[in-house]
Design a protein around this motif. Sequence first.
Motif, PDB file in Angstrom:
ATOM      1  N   PRO A  38       0.817  -1.232   0.000  1.00 56.45           N
ATOM      2  CA  PRO A  38       0.000   0.000   0.000  1.00 56.45           C
ATOM      3  C   PRO A  38       0.849   1.280   0.000  1.00 56.45           C
ATOM      4  O   PRO A  38       1.966   1.285   0.497  1.00 56.45           O
ATOM      5  N   ARG A  39       0.304   2.312  -0.590  1.00 59.58           N
ATOM      6  CA  ARG A  39       0.910   3.658  -0.581  1.00 59.58           C
ATOM      7  C   ARG A  39       0.127   4.484   0.439  1.00 59.58           C
ATOM      8  O   ARG A  39      -1.038   4.842   0.162  1.00 59.58           O
ATOM      9  N   GLY A  40       0.759   4.820   1.575  1.00 64.95           N
ATOM     10  CA  GLY A  40       0.050   5.507   2.655  1.00 64.95           C
ATOM     11  C   GLY A  40      -0.305   6.955   2.316  1.00 64.95           C
ATOM     12  O   GLY A  40       0.450   7.638   1.629  1.00 64.95           O
ATOM     13  N   LEU A  41      -1.471   7.404   2.800  1.00 60.56           N
ATOM     14  CA  LEU A  41      -1.917   8.791   2.680  1.00 60.56           C
ATOM     15  C   LEU A  41      -1.895   9.339   1.259  1.00 60.56           C
ATOM     16  O   LEU A  41      -1.470  10.462   1.016  1.00 60.56           O
ATOM     17  N   THR A  42      -2.343   8.511   0.311  1.00 57.83           N
ATOM     18  CA  THR A  42      -2.365   8.999  -1.068  1.00 57.83           C
ATOM     19  C   THR A  42      -3.794   9.108  -1.618  1.00 57.83           C
ATOM     20  O   THR A  42      -3.982   9.295  -2.822  1.00 57.83           O
ATOM     21  N   GLY A  43      -4.761   8.983  -0.720  1.00 63.09           N
ATOM     22  CA  GLY A  43      -6.160   9.129  -1.148  1.00 63.09           C
ATOM     23  C   GLY A  43      -6.486  10.591  -1.419  1.00 63.09           C
ATOM     24  O   GLY A  43      -5.760  11.485  -0.988  1.00 63.09           O
ATOM     25  N   PRO A  44      -7.604  10.834  -2.156  1.00 64.99           N
ATOM     26  CA  PRO A  44      -7.952  12.212  -2.528  1.00 64.99           C
ATOM     27  C   PRO A  44      -8.219  13.117  -1.322  1.00 64.99           C
ATOM     28  O   PRO A  44      -8.033  14.334  -1.410  1.00 64.99           O
ATOM     29  N   ARG A  45      -8.644  12.548  -0.216  1.00 69.42           N
ATOM     30  CA  ARG A  45      -8.939  13.398   0.949  1.00 69.42           C
ATOM     31  C   ARG A  45      -7.812  13.403   1.976  1.00 69.42           C
ATOM     32  O   ARG A  45      -7.920  14.016   3.036  1.00 69.42           O
ATOM     33  N   ASP A  46      -6.696  12.704   1.670  1.00 71.54           N
ATOM     34  CA  ASP A  46      -5.562  12.676   2.604  1.00 71.54           C
ATOM     35  C   ASP A  46      -4.734  13.962   2.501  1.00 71.54           C
ATOM     36  O   ASP A  46      -4.721  14.608   1.459  1.00 71.54           O
TER      37      ASP A  46
END
Length: 345
Positions: A202-210
């Motif tokens: 997984p790539r941490g904190l890469t979501g659109p709301r992160d």
Amino acid sequence: MTHEPLVLGIETSCDETGVGVVAGRRLLADALASSVDAHARFGGVVPEVASRAHLEALVPAVDRAVADAGVRLSDVDALAVTSGPGLAGALLVGVAAAKAYALALGRPLYGVNHLAAHVAVDQLEHGALPDPCVALLVSGGHSSLLLVPDVTHDVRPLGATVDDAAGEAFDKVARVLGLPFPGGPHIDRAAADGAADAVAFPRGLTGPRDAPYDFSFSGLKTAVARWVEAREAAGEPVPVADVAASFQEAVVDVLTAKAVRACREQGVGHLLVGGGVAANSRLRALAQARCEAAGIRLRVPRPGLCTDNGAMVAALGAEIVARGHAPSALDLPADSSMPVTSVLA
Ligand code: KG4
Ligand code: ZN
């Protein structure tokens, strides 16, 4: 002072006793004594062991640095020392010694921020820093994205890790893979024989709301540990090179993507990468490729200047002296949680 200031810098924030000598932006000497071997069997730096090692190594390192530089201690115009952040007891050794030298020599003392020093060191190799630049600092103790309009007095945090530092993740994953401490260089080497796309970590904190400039590596570390445990439970061999390469790719993918994004969004044309993890070969290559694609100029000091050293402290001290900033008071503290926004104590 009409000549380039001759500055002696002392670094003791973690497990490296570093003493550097610079003349302006020229590196004259960089003496280093590491206590890393004393920590290896514990799998991490033991603060008390580090402090004791600094006590033993510091004066010989000063003598060696001065001799290597071909100067006398009395030639030094100013001293600089890491005031923080770092391990309290370790910092204290350097700060106390620097005060003693400053007092005995009758020279000004500058207590400086370790993170700003990781940025300033690049001047020794690539000349004056562009202002502003974005700095990605990744080491065993910190992972930060900084906007740096002026490394001597204006450093602004854009983001940081919310859990493990990048180097800490390398060290912990190395342990899971049975590689020695500190794990970063071992993972780097093992990864050279593996496939970066073997496991989709997984790539941490890469979501659109992160948070766009923050990092998280603890979920990744856990994902690697679970993956390895599952293989072992199934009685299958662990493909160390593939896991190392896939883990490393997940870390450097996020680091470089966020750093390039910061440059673009802040309208900054120069990225500097520093700290121990900047020695990583894949981080250097991917940062180079992504910066080129985005029209950003990349600056990365050579690996020996990326890991903790005294030259970086001397480099920042010399720049502060050259700008005419007032020295620190002689009661300057060793500040283990010195904020990145204060360059000078
Ligand atoms: O800057 P540094 O010497 O000390 C701190 O301030 O922490 O960084 C040490 C960290 C360690 O976690 C080490 O594993 C990591 O830098 N490191 C690397 C590499 N060389 C050192 N990580 C990845 N790849 C490397 N080649
Ligand atoms: Zn460091």
